[in-house]
Write an enzyme that holds these catalytic residues in place. Sequence first.
Site, PDB file in Angstrom:
ATOM      1  N   CYS A   2      -5.262  -4.007 -14.422  1.00 18.32           N
ATOM      2  CA  CYS A   2      -5.756  -3.801 -13.056  1.00 18.32           C
ATOM      3  C   CYS A   2      -4.977  -4.668 -12.055  1.00 18.32           C
ATOM      4  CB  CYS A   2      -7.231  -4.140 -12.879  1.00 18.32           C
ATOM      5  SG  CYS A   2      -8.303  -3.380 -14.081  1.00 18.32           S
ATOM      6  N   ARG A  27       0.101  -1.859 -12.559  1.00 18.52           N
ATOM      7  CA  ARG A  27      -0.846  -2.592 -13.405  1.00 18.52           C
ATOM      8  C   ARG A  27      -1.983  -1.714 -13.911  1.00 18.52           C
ATOM      9  NH1 ARG A  27      -0.197  -7.994 -12.853  1.00 18.52           N
ATOM     10  NH2 ARG A  27      -2.294  -8.335 -13.657  1.00 18.52           N
ATOM     11  N   TRP A  76      -7.166  -0.268 -14.554  1.00 18.10           N
ATOM     12  CA  TRP A  76      -6.833   0.205 -15.893  1.00 18.10           C
ATOM     13  C   TRP A  76      -8.093  -0.052 -16.704  1.00 18.10           C
ATOM     14  CZ3 TRP A  76      -6.210  -1.720 -20.942  1.00 18.10           C
ATOM     15  CH2 TRP A  76      -5.493  -0.901 -21.806  1.00 18.10           C
ATOM     16  N   ASN A 102      -9.972  -8.219 -12.200  1.00 24.16           N
ATOM     17  CA  ASN A 102      -8.959  -7.838 -13.198  1.00 24.16           C
ATOM     18  C   ASN A 102      -9.235  -8.693 -14.426  1.00 24.16           C
ATOM     19  OD1 ASN A 102      -6.574  -7.464 -14.662  1.00 24.16           O
ATOM     20  ND2 ASN A 102      -5.433  -8.914 -13.419  1.00 24.16           N
ATOM     21  N   GLY A 103      -9.581  -8.045 -15.550  1.00 22.02           N
ATOM     22  CA  GLY A 103      -9.848  -8.813 -16.771  1.00 22.02           C
ATOM     23  C   GLY A 103     -11.030  -8.230 -17.529  1.00 22.02           C
ATOM     24  N   GLU A 491      13.574   1.448 -29.769  1.00 24.59           N
ATOM     25  CA  GLU A 491      13.374   1.432 -28.315  1.00 24.59           C
ATOM     26  C   GLU A 491      13.579   2.840 -27.729  1.00 24.59           C
ATOM     27  OE1 GLU A 491      12.074  -0.408 -26.256  1.00 24.59           O
ATOM     28  OE2 GLU A 491      12.928   0.089 -24.310  1.00 24.59           O
ATOM     29  N   LYS A 495      10.734   4.814 -25.650  1.00 21.29           N
ATOM     30  CA  LYS A 495      10.960   5.308 -24.282  1.00 21.29           C
ATOM     31  C   LYS A 495      10.564   6.773 -24.187  1.00 21.29           C
ATOM     32  CE  LYS A 495      11.159   2.552 -22.586  1.00 21.29           C
ATOM     33  NZ  LYS A 495      11.191   1.114 -22.694  1.00 21.29           N
ATOM     34  N   GLU A 498       6.590   7.297 -24.585  1.00 24.48           N
ATOM     35  CA  GLU A 498       5.694   6.777 -23.547  1.00 24.48           C
ATOM     36  C   GLU A 498       5.786   7.523 -22.232  1.00 24.48           C
ATOM     37  OE1 GLU A 498       6.305   2.633 -22.564  1.00 24.48           O
ATOM     38  OE2 GLU A 498       8.464   2.861 -22.597  1.00 24.48           O
ATOM     39  N   HIS A 514      13.970   7.745 -47.506  1.00 19.18           N
ATOM     40  CA  HIS A 514      12.769   7.287 -48.218  1.00 19.18           C
ATOM     41  C   HIS A 514      11.499   7.905 -47.642  1.00 19.18           C
ATOM     42  CE1 HIS A 514      15.167   4.451 -50.482  1.00 19.18           C
ATOM     43  NE2 HIS A 514      15.752   4.099 -49.340  1.00 19.18           N
ATOM     44  N   LYS A 613       1.678  -1.561 -16.574  1.00 14.90           N
ATOM     45  CA  LYS A 613       2.895  -2.366 -16.685  1.00 14.90           C
ATOM     46  C   LYS A 613       2.643  -3.694 -17.379  1.00 14.90           C
ATOM     47  CE  LYS A 613       7.213  -3.127 -15.850  1.00 14.90           C
ATOM     48  NZ  LYS A 613       8.113  -2.425 -16.778  1.00 14.90           N
TER      49      LYS A 613
HETATM   50  C1  F6R Z   1       7.513  -0.237 -22.881  1.00 15.68           C
HETATM   51  C2  F6R Z   1       6.872  -1.363 -22.266  1.00 15.68           C
HETATM   52  C3  F6R Z   1       5.912  -2.164 -23.080  1.00 15.68           C
HETATM   53  C4  F6R Z   1       6.129  -3.656 -22.813  1.00 15.68           C
HETATM   54  C5  F6R Z   1       5.044  -4.490 -23.521  1.00 15.68           C
HETATM   55  C6  F6R Z   1       5.268  -5.968 -23.362  1.00 15.68           C
HETATM   56  O1  F6R Z   1       8.405   0.385 -22.025  1.00 15.68           O
HETATM   57  O2  F6R Z   1       7.098  -1.667 -21.139  1.00 15.68           O
HETATM   58  O3  F6R Z   1       6.006  -1.874 -24.423  1.00 15.68           O
HETATM   59  O4  F6R Z   1       7.386  -4.014 -23.279  1.00 15.68           O
HETATM   60  O5  F6R Z   1       3.793  -4.148 -22.998  1.00 15.68           O
HETATM   61  O6  F6R Z   1       5.268  -6.322 -22.016  1.00 15.68           O
HETATM   62  P1  F6R Z   1       5.913  -7.673 -21.516  1.00 15.68           P
HETATM   63  O7  F6R Z   1       7.357  -7.610 -21.785  1.00 15.68           O
HETATM   64  O8  F6R Z   1       5.593  -7.703 -20.060  1.00 15.68           O
HETATM   65  O9  F6R Z   1       5.249  -8.774 -22.277  1.00 15.68           O
END
Ligand code: F6R
Length: 618
Positions: A2, A27, A76, A102-103, A491, A495, A498, A514, A613
Amino acid sequence: MCGITGYIGYREAYPIVVKGLQRLEYRGYDSAGIMMYDDGNIRVSKTKGKVSDLEVITNSNEDSKKGNIGIGHTRWATHGVPNDVNSHPHTSMSGNLVIVHNGIIENYDTIKKELVSRGYTFESDTDTEVLVNLIEEVKKQEGCKLGKAVQLALTQVIGAYAIAVFDKTKTNEIVVARLGSPIALGIGKDNKEFFVASDASPFIEYTKEAVYLEDEEMAIIKLGKGIKVRKINDDSLVDTKTQELQMSLEQIEKGGYDHFMLKEIHEQPKAILDTYRGRMLADKGIIRMAGIDDNLKKFTNADRIIIVACGTSWHAGLVAEYLFEDIARIPVEVEYASEFRYRNPIITDKDVVIAISQSGETADTLAAIKLAKSKGAFVFGVCNVVGSSIARETHAGAYTHAGPEIGVASTKAFTTQITVLSLMALKLGKEKGKISTPLFHTYLQTLQLIPNKVEELLKIDDQVKYIASVYKDATNCLYLGRGFNFPVALEGALKLKEISYIHAEGYPAAEMKHGPIALIDENMPIFVIATNKGHYEKVVSNIQEIKSRAGKIIAVVTEGDETVKEIADHVIEIPDTEEAFTPLLTTIPLQLLSYHIAVMLGKNVDQPRNLAKSVTVE
Ligand code: F6R
């Protein structure tokens, strides 16, 4: 998760709060809401959906925008499904107190039962409505002012919070508090206006003066008087330090790109350059990193390095495992922070723990750091957000200097993390005498060329777009890589899933036989990283195995490669570089590919469903 924001001052609060919420939507964006106070009236507007949905509601009632005091929230969801009623702000039963939060309040159920027994009724399923009524009850019981009531109420709370509370009976102040979730306060001239936000982005065009609250601190923000910060638990006053914000408005706007993600992909040449600028003096053969220089013995005497992180940052950690072991010959373990924190890990004061986090606010990573510190380890942070909780909680660290990353899918954060980790590995390899001087110089010269190579590589956008158009309707994809590029395969898959919601898995190429090989048929696109260094021949064999099972192969190869071109359905060429730095290049086409597929499928690239985020909850 949030985002919260607020304003108290002489300007119209509505545009400031709403624009602030838009900037904080990274967020969370399940619901949005705002409270405006004007001439004795509190007006709350809130809705499921995005800030743009909120604006539809407020635009239909001009009164709802009036006033010089406002608080807002973008959510969120944690407790209660995202709907209108559960959206913030929440109002106490009397209608006098309004809160954004937020929390998570973990013991909200116990508190709720107690309040119900005292006659309180609740409209929503949220922990936040419980908190605002607890504050109201304390205020009533103690006969105290809002600040004291917030403080006393918070001592009864277990959980995490960043809150802003407004009291209709005390209209020249806002009370804020934090534990585990960030709060930045913007200070206008002569104490005539104040801003509250989860990060400084909502107020950078109004003031560069900011105060960041620490955990267990609260602030009473009073018009004309200023900000008084105190400890929640022992009531002592805190001597706050005002920071000068470095962020600029251009950095947090799209700058002509359709999406933040695309902008951030294209910012990578500069971001990588900014990351090593001033640290790597390639011509002189020097790497300067204050966080390491000041704690060199900790690193050179370490028995091992433990890397803790989540998501994309964890993938950067896996690349670092190859870098540190190969270049500095230090044993490395890479851990999901969420697992590490709960599994009673064996950590000693001879361990160095590196925590990697873009936001610097990820709850699991923060908890892993606290655990490692409690066991005596030296903890080093690799963060992007300056002044973030992780940056403050670690003993030392290195910022990635990527600039604000707004798109939920991490792109430039990943490549800049790898850049910092490469510098660290090289520096430690040199200090420990594990890398020869000529090789060290070669590495520095090569790393210096990476920004230009990324710039060059970004020109393949049209080719990647075409490949995206061919495979956009796939329902499953595999990503394969070996060595340094195995984490890039993970990765690449992350990408894609998500932002396009296509199921994708990353595997070490040799693991395919395997199990995952059973999935391969003519409908399965397989993205293989097959650069000319490392295990090239082995990967070529893996590609042959896919081919003979009719899988569609899209290979990322080094420019001039002829062998894979013969076998693969599509090849994407990257410039040649040292094997250790190939992840900085091979990642780029995979980012572009995910981006284009998601756009073609009409997905919300910057705000994919269910994500946020910064993940400040467990
Ligand atoms: C994927 C993504 C997430 C963050 C993860 C950790 O694109 O953004 O997987 O990498 O939530 O976030 P940070 O790096 O902010 O600790």
